[in-house]
Scaffold this motif. Structure first.
Motif, PDB file in Angstrom:
ATOM      1  N   GLN A 254      -0.324  -7.398 -38.906  1.00 34.99           N
ATOM      2  CA  GLN A 254       1.011  -6.836 -38.719  1.00 34.99           C
ATOM      3  C   GLN A 254       0.937  -5.339 -38.393  1.00 34.99           C
ATOM      4  O   GLN A 254       1.666  -4.859 -37.520  1.00 34.99           O
ATOM      5  CB  GLN A 254       1.861  -7.071 -39.976  1.00 34.99           C
ATOM      6  N   ALA A 255       0.060  -4.616 -39.078  1.00 33.70           N
ATOM      7  CA  ALA A 255      -0.104  -3.191 -38.798  1.00 33.70           C
ATOM      8  C   ALA A 255      -0.583  -2.973 -37.367  1.00 33.70           C
ATOM      9  O   ALA A 255      -0.096  -2.079 -36.662  1.00 33.70           O
ATOM     10  CB  ALA A 255      -1.087  -2.570 -39.788  1.00 33.70           C
ATOM     11  N   SER A 256      -1.509  -3.804 -36.933  1.00 31.75           N
ATOM     12  CA  SER A 256      -2.029  -3.699 -35.571  1.00 31.75           C
ATOM     13  C   SER A 256      -0.923  -3.930 -34.533  1.00 31.75           C
ATOM     14  O   SER A 256      -0.846  -3.222 -33.523  1.00 31.75           O
ATOM     15  CB  SER A 256      -3.167  -4.702 -35.385  1.00 31.75           C
ATOM     16  N   LEU A 257      -0.079  -4.908 -34.794  1.00 31.65           N
ATOM     17  CA  LEU A 257       1.033  -5.182 -33.874  1.00 31.65           C
ATOM     18  C   LEU A 257       2.023  -4.017 -33.832  1.00 31.65           C
ATOM     19  O   LEU A 257       2.520  -3.664 -32.761  1.00 31.65           O
ATOM     20  CB  LEU A 257       1.751  -6.470 -34.279  1.00 31.65           C
ATOM     21  N   LEU A 258       2.294  -3.427 -34.977  1.00 26.25           N
ATOM     22  CA  LEU A 258       3.206  -2.283 -35.000  1.00 26.25           C
ATOM     23  C   LEU A 258       2.647  -1.108 -34.201  1.00 26.25           C
ATOM     24  O   LEU A 258       3.387  -0.432 -33.482  1.00 26.25           O
ATOM     25  CB  LEU A 258       3.494  -1.864 -36.444  1.00 26.25           C
ATOM     26  N   VAL A 259       1.348  -0.856 -34.311  1.00 30.10           N
ATOM     27  CA  VAL A 259       0.719   0.214 -33.532  1.00 30.10           C
ATOM     28  C   VAL A 259       0.824  -0.094 -32.043  1.00 30.10           C
ATOM     29  O   VAL A 259       1.152   0.783 -31.234  1.00 30.10           O
ATOM     30  CB  VAL A 259      -0.755   0.415 -33.960  1.00 30.10           C
ATOM     31  N   LYS A 260       0.594  -1.332 -31.689  1.00 30.70           N
ATOM     32  CA  LYS A 260       0.691  -1.749 -30.280  1.00 30.70           C
ATOM     33  C   LYS A 260       2.108  -1.508 -29.750  1.00 30.70           C
ATOM     34  O   LYS A 260       2.293  -0.967 -28.659  1.00 30.70           O
ATOM     35  CB  LYS A 260       0.319  -3.225 -30.156  1.00 30.70           C
TER      36      LYS A 260
ATOM     37  N   ALA B  75       7.379   6.797 -33.990  1.00 35.04           N
ATOM     38  CA  ALA B  75       6.974   7.418 -35.259  1.00 35.04           C
ATOM     39  C   ALA B  75       7.267   6.496 -36.437  1.00 35.04           C
ATOM     40  O   ALA B  75       6.453   6.381 -37.367  1.00 35.04           O
ATOM     41  CB  ALA B  75       7.682   8.751 -35.432  1.00 35.04           C
ATOM     42  N   LYS B  76       8.411   5.825 -36.417  1.00 30.54           N
ATOM     43  CA  LYS B  76       8.759   4.903 -37.499  1.00 30.54           C
ATOM     44  C   LYS B  76       7.812   3.707 -37.533  1.00 30.54           C
ATOM     45  O   LYS B  76       7.406   3.259 -38.613  1.00 30.54           O
ATOM     46  CB  LYS B  76      10.207   4.437 -37.351  1.00 30.54           C
ATOM     47  N   LEU B  77       7.482   3.183 -36.362  1.00 32.12           N
ATOM     48  CA  LEU B  77       6.553   2.056 -36.294  1.00 32.12           C
ATOM     49  C   LEU B  77       5.166   2.451 -36.801  1.00 32.12           C
ATOM     50  O   LEU B  77       4.522   1.691 -37.538  1.00 32.12           O
ATOM     51  CB  LEU B  77       6.465   1.515 -34.864  1.00 32.12           C
ATOM     52  N   MET B  78       4.704   3.638 -36.419  1.00 36.52           N
ATOM     53  CA  MET B  78       3.403   4.114 -36.876  1.00 36.52           C
ATOM     54  C   MET B  78       3.395   4.334 -38.390  1.00 36.52           C
ATOM     55  O   MET B  78       2.413   4.032 -39.070  1.00 36.52           O
ATOM     56  CB  MET B  78       3.016   5.405 -36.153  1.00 36.52           C
TER      57      MET B  78
END
Length: 71
Positions: free
Chosen positions: A10-16, A28-31
């Motif tokens: 999930q973290a990887s998808l948010l960074v993507k 910034a919120k996603l990161m």
């Protein structure tokens, strides 16, 4: 409880997603959320310790026979 694999994915998808948006506030919120998920996942063991499926033997090997009808 969520497993390390799930949280890391999930973290990887948010960074993507953060990298693909042109909205810097959203990025910034996603990161930030990705960092939160990563910090939750870091102290967990590498292998998820969830319950085993009923068709898996104690040694981790699949049980033999038809899973639909008992043999």
């Amino acid at each position: 409880m969520l497993g390390k694999t799930y949280l890391t994915r999930q973290a990887s998808l948010l960074v993507k997603f953060a990298k693909t948006t042109s909205d810097s506030e959203l990025s910034a919120k996603l990161m930030s959320k990705a960092a939160d998920l990563k910090s939750q996942a870091d102290p967990m063991p590498d292998r998820d310790q969830g319950p085993r499926a009923p068709d898996v033997a104690e040694d981790g090997a699949p049980k033999s026979g038809n899973p639909i009808t008992p043999s």
